[in-house]
Scaffold this active site. Structure first.
Site: not given
Length: 372
Positions: A150, A253, A264
């Site tokens: 990431h 956001y 996951y």
């Protein structure tokens, strides 16, 4: 109650038939495009940039900057890259040209610097001289993490020639996406010399990184400025919840406070999809398509696609064409799915054709052309 149940069944069946007929109609439409292979044997290519002399620059995640000239991949690699931390998804990322490249030959390259225990997004400026980078300068170093995941690391220029850089949340550090003293999970804005623009939204606030332009992002994998000067960004959700967002200075956001995805493991990241003061995505994908590169089409080869967004998909192994009505997605088309390839980047070339990079040890540069 039985009568109501039958009514609901009939409505559900009607909706199913409408959806099914729509899907069948879409599948039977003749393709408006065909695909040709420009070059092969690219090792996990990541980004494309088009030079004024018609050469193409392609980054390979393993740490090589390649040149495609006259439809051929040159064996010689561009020299002068800095030390790059390469592990898993970490490595060499984006390359963008300076708005005045034709005059100053300057470009910007993002990559993961450091080591396994201490790595970060870094950006250099450099001048391209023949097959060599010269006058290299580090203009940005992001917050540290100890994971190769990431990084984000996509870049674009605003109309005022300031540089936007996406920064992922570092996977294990997702709460820092909401923290304004960290550059993880953010879009950052800097000047091309590395200084901070004086009109950044959080300038002068105590314990806040002045580079921050927006926050609450997970792993932003593409960012662009449209012809109408809108800033589009998409980012990976976890298990579901990939988002397309309109970037507005100073906006939150939401990640990980709100999300349309699950962890996951199946665990809940957040029970909330909305919250006061947090922006909603323009659209989102469940299940995930793992969006990668993105382009807004403004060429002349496909006039029917003017203004559409094209999004590369890794897990989705396709390209998604998004037709827009202002800031609303009104249609999506899945393209290149028959090739069953992970797609890393997609760009509109100066010639009006669309170019695509496949994500593979034997990666390809593809060209989308009209069907006839």
């Amino acid at each position: 109650m039985k009568s109501n149940h039958k009514i609901i069944q009939k409505i559900s069946m009607s909706l199913y038939l409408i959806i099914a007929s729509t899907m069948t109609f879409a599948e039977t439409q003749p393709k408006q495009y065909k695909v040709s292979t420009v070059v092969e044997n690219l090792k996990f290519p990541w980004s494309i940039a088009f030079l004024p002399n018609k050469d193409m620059l392609i980054t390979e995640r393993g740490g090589s900057l390649r040149v495609v000239r006259d439809g051929k991949l040159l064996e010689q690699k561009v020299s002068g890259l800095p030390d790059i931390y390469v592990e898993g998804p970490a490595g060499l990322f984006d390359v963008v040209l300076d708005p005045n490249f034709a005059i100053n030959q300057k470009l910007y390259i993002s990559y993961s610097g450091g080591s396994a225990s201490n790595n970060y997004v870094e950006v250099i400026s450099a001048t391209l001289q023949d097959m060599s980078l010269q006058q290299t300068k580090v203009i940005f170093t992001g917050s540290s993490r100890n994971t190769p995941h990431h990084h984000g690391a996509r870049m674009t220029f605003l109309p005022d020639n300031t540089l936007l850089i996406t920064s992922g949340d570092g996977f294990n550090f997702r709460d820092q996406a909401q923290s304004l003293d960290s550059m993880l999970g953010k879009v950052l804005r800097i000047n091309t010399d590395g200084s901070i623009p004086k009109d950044n939204p959080f300038i002068g606030q105590a314990n806040v990184r002045p580079e921050i332009y927006t926050y609450g992002h997970r792993n932003p994998q593409a960012i662009l400025v449209s012809k109408s000067k809108k800033v589009w960004l998409h980012e990976h959700g976890p298990k579901g919840g990939d988002e397309l967002n309109l970037v507005k200075s100073g906006t939150n956001y939401g990640w990980p406070a709100i999300t349309y995805g699950m962890d996951y493991s199946g665990a809940v990241v957040s029970p909330f999809t909305t919250a006061k003061g947090m922006e909603q995505p323009v659209t989102y994908w469940v299940p995930s398509i793992a969006p990668a590169g993105m382009t807004e089409y403004q060429g002349n080869i496909f006039p029917q696609w003017q203004g559409d967004l094209f999004i590369a998909a890794l897990a989705g192994k396709s390209v998604r064409r998004l037709s827009l009505d202002g800031e609303k997605v009104v249609e999506q088309e899945t393209m290149l799915a028959d090739r069953k390839q992970r797609i890393r980047d997609i760009r509109t070339g100066p010639d009006g054709y669309i170019y695509v990079l496949t994500d593979s040890i034997n990666g390809e540069l593809l060209k989308i052309l009209p069907a006839q």
